[in-house]
Design an enzyme around this catalytic site. Structure first.
Site, PDB file in Angstrom:
ATOM      1  N   ARG A  26       2.903  -1.399  10.442  1.00 40.17           N
ATOM      2  CA  ARG A  26       4.057  -1.750  11.602  1.00 40.17           C
ATOM      3  C   ARG A  26       4.113  -2.968  12.249  1.00 40.17           C
ATOM      4  O   ARG A  26       5.379  -3.415  12.245  1.00 40.17           O
ATOM      5  CB  ARG A  26       3.632  -1.110  13.099  1.00 40.17           C
ATOM      6  CG  ARG A  26       3.799   0.673  12.574  1.00 40.17           C
ATOM      7  CD  ARG A  26       3.357   1.810  13.541  1.00 40.17           C
ATOM      8  NE  ARG A  26       2.054   1.865  13.631  1.00 40.17           N
ATOM      9  CZ  ARG A  26       1.390   2.281  13.416  1.00 40.17           C
ATOM     10  NH1 ARG A  26       1.457   3.022  14.947  1.00 40.17           N
ATOM     11  NH2 ARG A  26      -0.359   2.687  13.382  1.00 40.17           N
ATOM     12  N   ASP A  84     -13.661  14.688  -3.736  1.00 42.20           N
ATOM     13  CA  ASP A  84     -13.760  15.787  -4.758  1.00 42.20           C
ATOM     14  C   ASP A  84     -15.064  16.016  -5.346  1.00 42.20           C
ATOM     15  O   ASP A  84     -15.884  15.562  -5.416  1.00 42.20           O
ATOM     16  CB  ASP A  84     -12.413  16.103  -5.894  1.00 42.20           C
ATOM     17  CG  ASP A  84     -11.845  17.594  -5.623  1.00 42.20           C
ATOM     18  OD1 ASP A  84     -12.975  18.739  -6.374  1.00 42.20           O
ATOM     19  OD2 ASP A  84     -10.955  18.444  -5.421  1.00 42.20           O
ATOM     20  N   LYS A 141       0.595  -1.228  -0.527  1.00 38.25           N
ATOM     21  CA  LYS A 141       0.030   0.270   0.042  1.00 38.25           C
ATOM     22  C   LYS A 141       0.846   1.649   0.197  1.00 38.25           C
ATOM     23  O   LYS A 141       1.886   1.258   0.808  1.00 38.25           O
ATOM     24  CB  LYS A 141      -0.728   0.125   1.545  1.00 38.25           C
ATOM     25  CG  LYS A 141      -1.890   1.456   1.067  1.00 38.25           C
ATOM     26  CD  LYS A 141      -2.382   1.037   2.915  1.00 38.25           C
ATOM     27  CE  LYS A 141      -2.646   0.931   3.806  1.00 38.25           C
ATOM     28  NZ  LYS A 141      -2.603   2.995   3.694  1.00 38.25           N
ATOM     29  N   LYS A 201      -7.741   8.046  -1.283  1.00 39.46           N
ATOM     30  CA  LYS A 201      -9.150   8.415  -0.917  1.00 39.46           C
ATOM     31  C   LYS A 201      -9.346   9.129  -0.874  1.00 39.46           C
ATOM     32  O   LYS A 201      -9.211  11.158  -0.742  1.00 39.46           O
ATOM     33  CB  LYS A 201      -9.055   8.763   1.260  1.00 39.46           C
ATOM     34  CG  LYS A 201      -8.167   7.885   2.052  1.00 39.46           C
ATOM     35  CD  LYS A 201      -8.145   7.995   3.107  1.00 39.46           C
ATOM     36  CE  LYS A 201      -7.549   6.892   4.397  1.00 39.46           C
ATOM     37  NZ  LYS A 201      -6.143   6.423   4.358  1.00 39.46           N
ATOM     38  N   THR A 230     -11.505   6.131  10.800  1.00 40.07           N
ATOM     39  CA  THR A 230     -11.218   5.431  12.389  1.00 40.07           C
ATOM     40  C   THR A 230     -10.710   6.603  12.905  1.00 40.07           C
ATOM     41  O   THR A 230     -10.997   6.744  14.242  1.00 40.07           O
ATOM     42  CB  THR A 230     -10.124   3.924  12.240  1.00 40.07           C
ATOM     43  OG1 THR A 230      -8.746   4.946  11.337  1.00 40.07           O
ATOM     44  CG2 THR A 230     -10.538   3.328  11.790  1.00 40.07           C
ATOM     45  N   GLN A 242      -3.876   2.540  16.888  1.00 37.18           N
ATOM     46  CA  GLN A 242      -5.271   1.919  16.321  1.00 37.18           C
ATOM     47  C   GLN A 242      -5.391   1.489  17.886  1.00 37.18           C
ATOM     48  O   GLN A 242      -5.336   0.835  19.135  1.00 37.18           O
ATOM     49  CB  GLN A 242      -4.873   0.283  15.881  1.00 37.18           C
ATOM     50  CG  GLN A 242      -3.419   1.143  14.582  1.00 37.18           C
ATOM     51  CD  GLN A 242      -4.828   0.820  13.305  1.00 37.18           C
ATOM     52  OE1 GLN A 242      -6.060   2.167  13.936  1.00 37.18           O
ATOM     53  NE2 GLN A 242      -4.250   1.565  12.606  1.00 37.18           N
ATOM     54  N   PRO A 276     -17.199  15.015  -8.689  1.00 40.74           N
ATOM     55  CA  PRO A 276     -16.741  14.135  -9.467  1.00 40.74           C
ATOM     56  C   PRO A 276     -16.576  14.606 -10.498  1.00 40.74           C
ATOM     57  O   PRO A 276     -15.576  13.259 -11.193  1.00 40.74           O
ATOM     58  CB  PRO A 276     -18.645  14.222 -10.715  1.00 40.74           C
ATOM     59  CG  PRO A 276     -19.539  14.716  -9.138  1.00 40.74           C
ATOM     60  CD  PRO A 276     -18.488  15.239  -8.810  1.00 40.74           C
ATOM     61  N   ASP A 323      -3.710   4.500  -1.866  1.00 41.72           N
ATOM     62  CA  ASP A 323      -4.669   4.906  -0.769  1.00 41.72           C
ATOM     63  C   ASP A 323      -3.881   6.595  -1.193  1.00 41.72           C
ATOM     64  O   ASP A 323      -3.614   6.992  -0.450  1.00 41.72           O
ATOM     65  CB  ASP A 323      -3.747   4.219   0.028  1.00 41.72           C
ATOM     66  CG  ASP A 323      -4.487   4.484   2.220  1.00 41.72           C
ATOM     67  OD1 ASP A 323      -5.979   5.100   1.657  1.00 41.72           O
ATOM     68  OD2 ASP A 323      -4.221   4.689   3.034  1.00 41.72           O
TER      69      ASP A 323
HETATM   70  O1  C5P Z   1       1.165  -0.097  11.076  1.00 41.06           O
HETATM   71  P1  C5P Z   1      -0.538  -0.136  10.749  1.00 41.06           P
HETATM   72  O2  C5P Z   1      -0.532  -1.317  10.354  1.00 41.06           O
HETATM   73  O3  C5P Z   1      -1.239   0.658  12.197  1.00 41.06           O
HETATM   74  O4  C5P Z   1      -0.768   0.986   9.997  1.00 41.06           O
HETATM   75  C1  C5P Z   1      -1.875   0.759   8.897  1.00 41.06           C
HETATM   76  C2  C5P Z   1      -2.025   1.438   7.764  1.00 41.06           C
HETATM   77  O5  C5P Z   1      -3.430   1.586   7.462  1.00 41.06           O
HETATM   78  C3  C5P Z   1      -1.675   2.884   7.924  1.00 41.06           C
HETATM   79  O6  C5P Z   1      -1.174   2.770   6.308  1.00 41.06           O
HETATM   80  C4  C5P Z   1      -2.834   4.096   8.480  1.00 41.06           C
HETATM   81  O7  C5P Z   1      -2.615   4.580   7.663  1.00 41.06           O
HETATM   82  C5  C5P Z   1      -4.259   2.207   7.253  1.00 41.06           C
HETATM   83  N1  C5P Z   1      -4.941   2.585   7.852  1.00 41.06           N
HETATM   84  C6  C5P Z   1      -6.107   2.463   8.978  1.00 41.06           C
HETATM   85  N2  C5P Z   1      -6.892   2.669   8.753  1.00 41.06           N
HETATM   86  C7  C5P Z   1      -8.148   3.076   8.174  1.00 41.06           C
HETATM   87  C8  C5P Z   1      -7.316   3.319   6.988  1.00 41.06           C
HETATM   88  C9  C5P Z   1      -6.138   2.823   6.918  1.00 41.06           C
HETATM   89  O8  C5P Z   1      -5.208   2.487   9.666  1.00 41.06           O
HETATM   90  N3  C5P Z   1      -9.011   3.178   8.816  1.00 41.06           N
END
Ligand code: C5P
Length: 242
Positions: A214, A66, A34, A63, A122, A193, A68, A61
């Site tokens: 991570r 804007d 990604k 996102k 999130t 998270q 259409p 990614d």
């Molecule tokens: O390091 P980690 O596993 O938390 O990274 C999760 C990845 O997913 C990051 O690139 C983060 O920006 C992305 N992401 C997220 N939650 C979301 C959408 C994307 O953690 N709802």
């Protein structure tokens, strides 16, 4: 597709050198990665071309959100560059989402890239939803409604928490993809998270793909960490038929 490609490694770095170093350490040619705003805005579309030339599947990614017409033109360009998976904010509305799909179809030389919707970030919680966005509904209902809108607009799936996947599929289709970040191995820290799931839990909850940052990129040995994530994923069973 190979089962391994369902593990999408988040390359949250800002230079090509860091990206190359990370991929070398993971040593999984042809896996899924990604690319987010950090890397894309600093290194541009060349990064996607380089990854594609190396045989990787690329989830870009960005996102998009804007009008259409603008999203249509942007998606046309993104499809030309060769991304395999892209996303937009469902809050842009059905017209914008349909315009995104049309742009991808126009720009793709082969198969159209998979297009996902982001329902709510999130980082948005119930208080922010009500006080700042003036949306007075439970956040899970907003996520489900936006998912339905994305489904009816022709998108292929959503980025969501593994814990929401089952409800979203029940309201849309078992084939509507659930791509889920927030994944941690049992032994890892959750970091920032909040509602994390292990790779096995995510699959059992109905995830079609998991996005892992991570847990792999921050590990002492990212190659071993990838193998652990994939091993857990492979040994788990989908409990939702999809
Ligand atoms: O390091 P980690 O596993 O938390 O990274 C999760 C990845 O997913 C990051 O690139 C983060 O920006 C992305 N992401 C997220 N939650 C979301 C959408 C994307 O953690 N709802």
């Amino acid at each position: 597709m190979r089962e391994e490609e369902r593990i999408i490694i988040a390359l949250d770095v800002s230079t090509k050198e860091e990206m190359r170093r990370m991929l070398k350490m993971i040593h999984k040619p042809g896996c899924s990665v990604k690319v987010g705003l950090e890397l894309y805005l600093q290194q541009g579309a060349d990064v996607v071309r380089e990854l594609k030339a190396g045989g990787y599947s690329v989830f870009l990614d960005l996102k998009l959100h804007d009008i259409p017409h603008t999203v249509n033109r942007a998606m046309r360009g993104i499809a030309r560059v060769g991304a395999d998976m892209v996303n937009v904010h469902a809050a842009g509305g059905s017209e914008m989402m349909k315009a995104a799909i049309e742009g991808l179809e126009e720009g793709a030389t082969g198969k159209r890239p998979i297009c996902l919707a982001v329902t709510q970030l999130t980082s948005t919680d119930q208080v922010m939803l009500e006080n700042e966005l003036l949306i007075e509904h439970p956040i899970i209902d907003v996520i489900t409604r936006y998912s339905e809108l994305a489904y009816r607009s022709g998108l292929d799936g959503v980025v969501c928490s593994a814990w929401e996947a089952r409800k979203i599929k029940a309201q849309t289709s078992e084939h509507f993809l659930a791509v889920t970040p927030g994944i941690r191995l049992q032994s890892d820290r959750a970091d920032d998270q909040k509602r994390v799931a292990t790779p096995a839990q995510a699959k059992e909850l109905g995830s079609d793909y998991i996005v892992v940052g991570r847990s792999i990129t921050g590990a002492e040995n990212p190659g071993d960490a990838f193998n652990r994530v994939f091993g857990e994923w492979r040994n788990a069973k989908w409990k939702v038929k999809n």
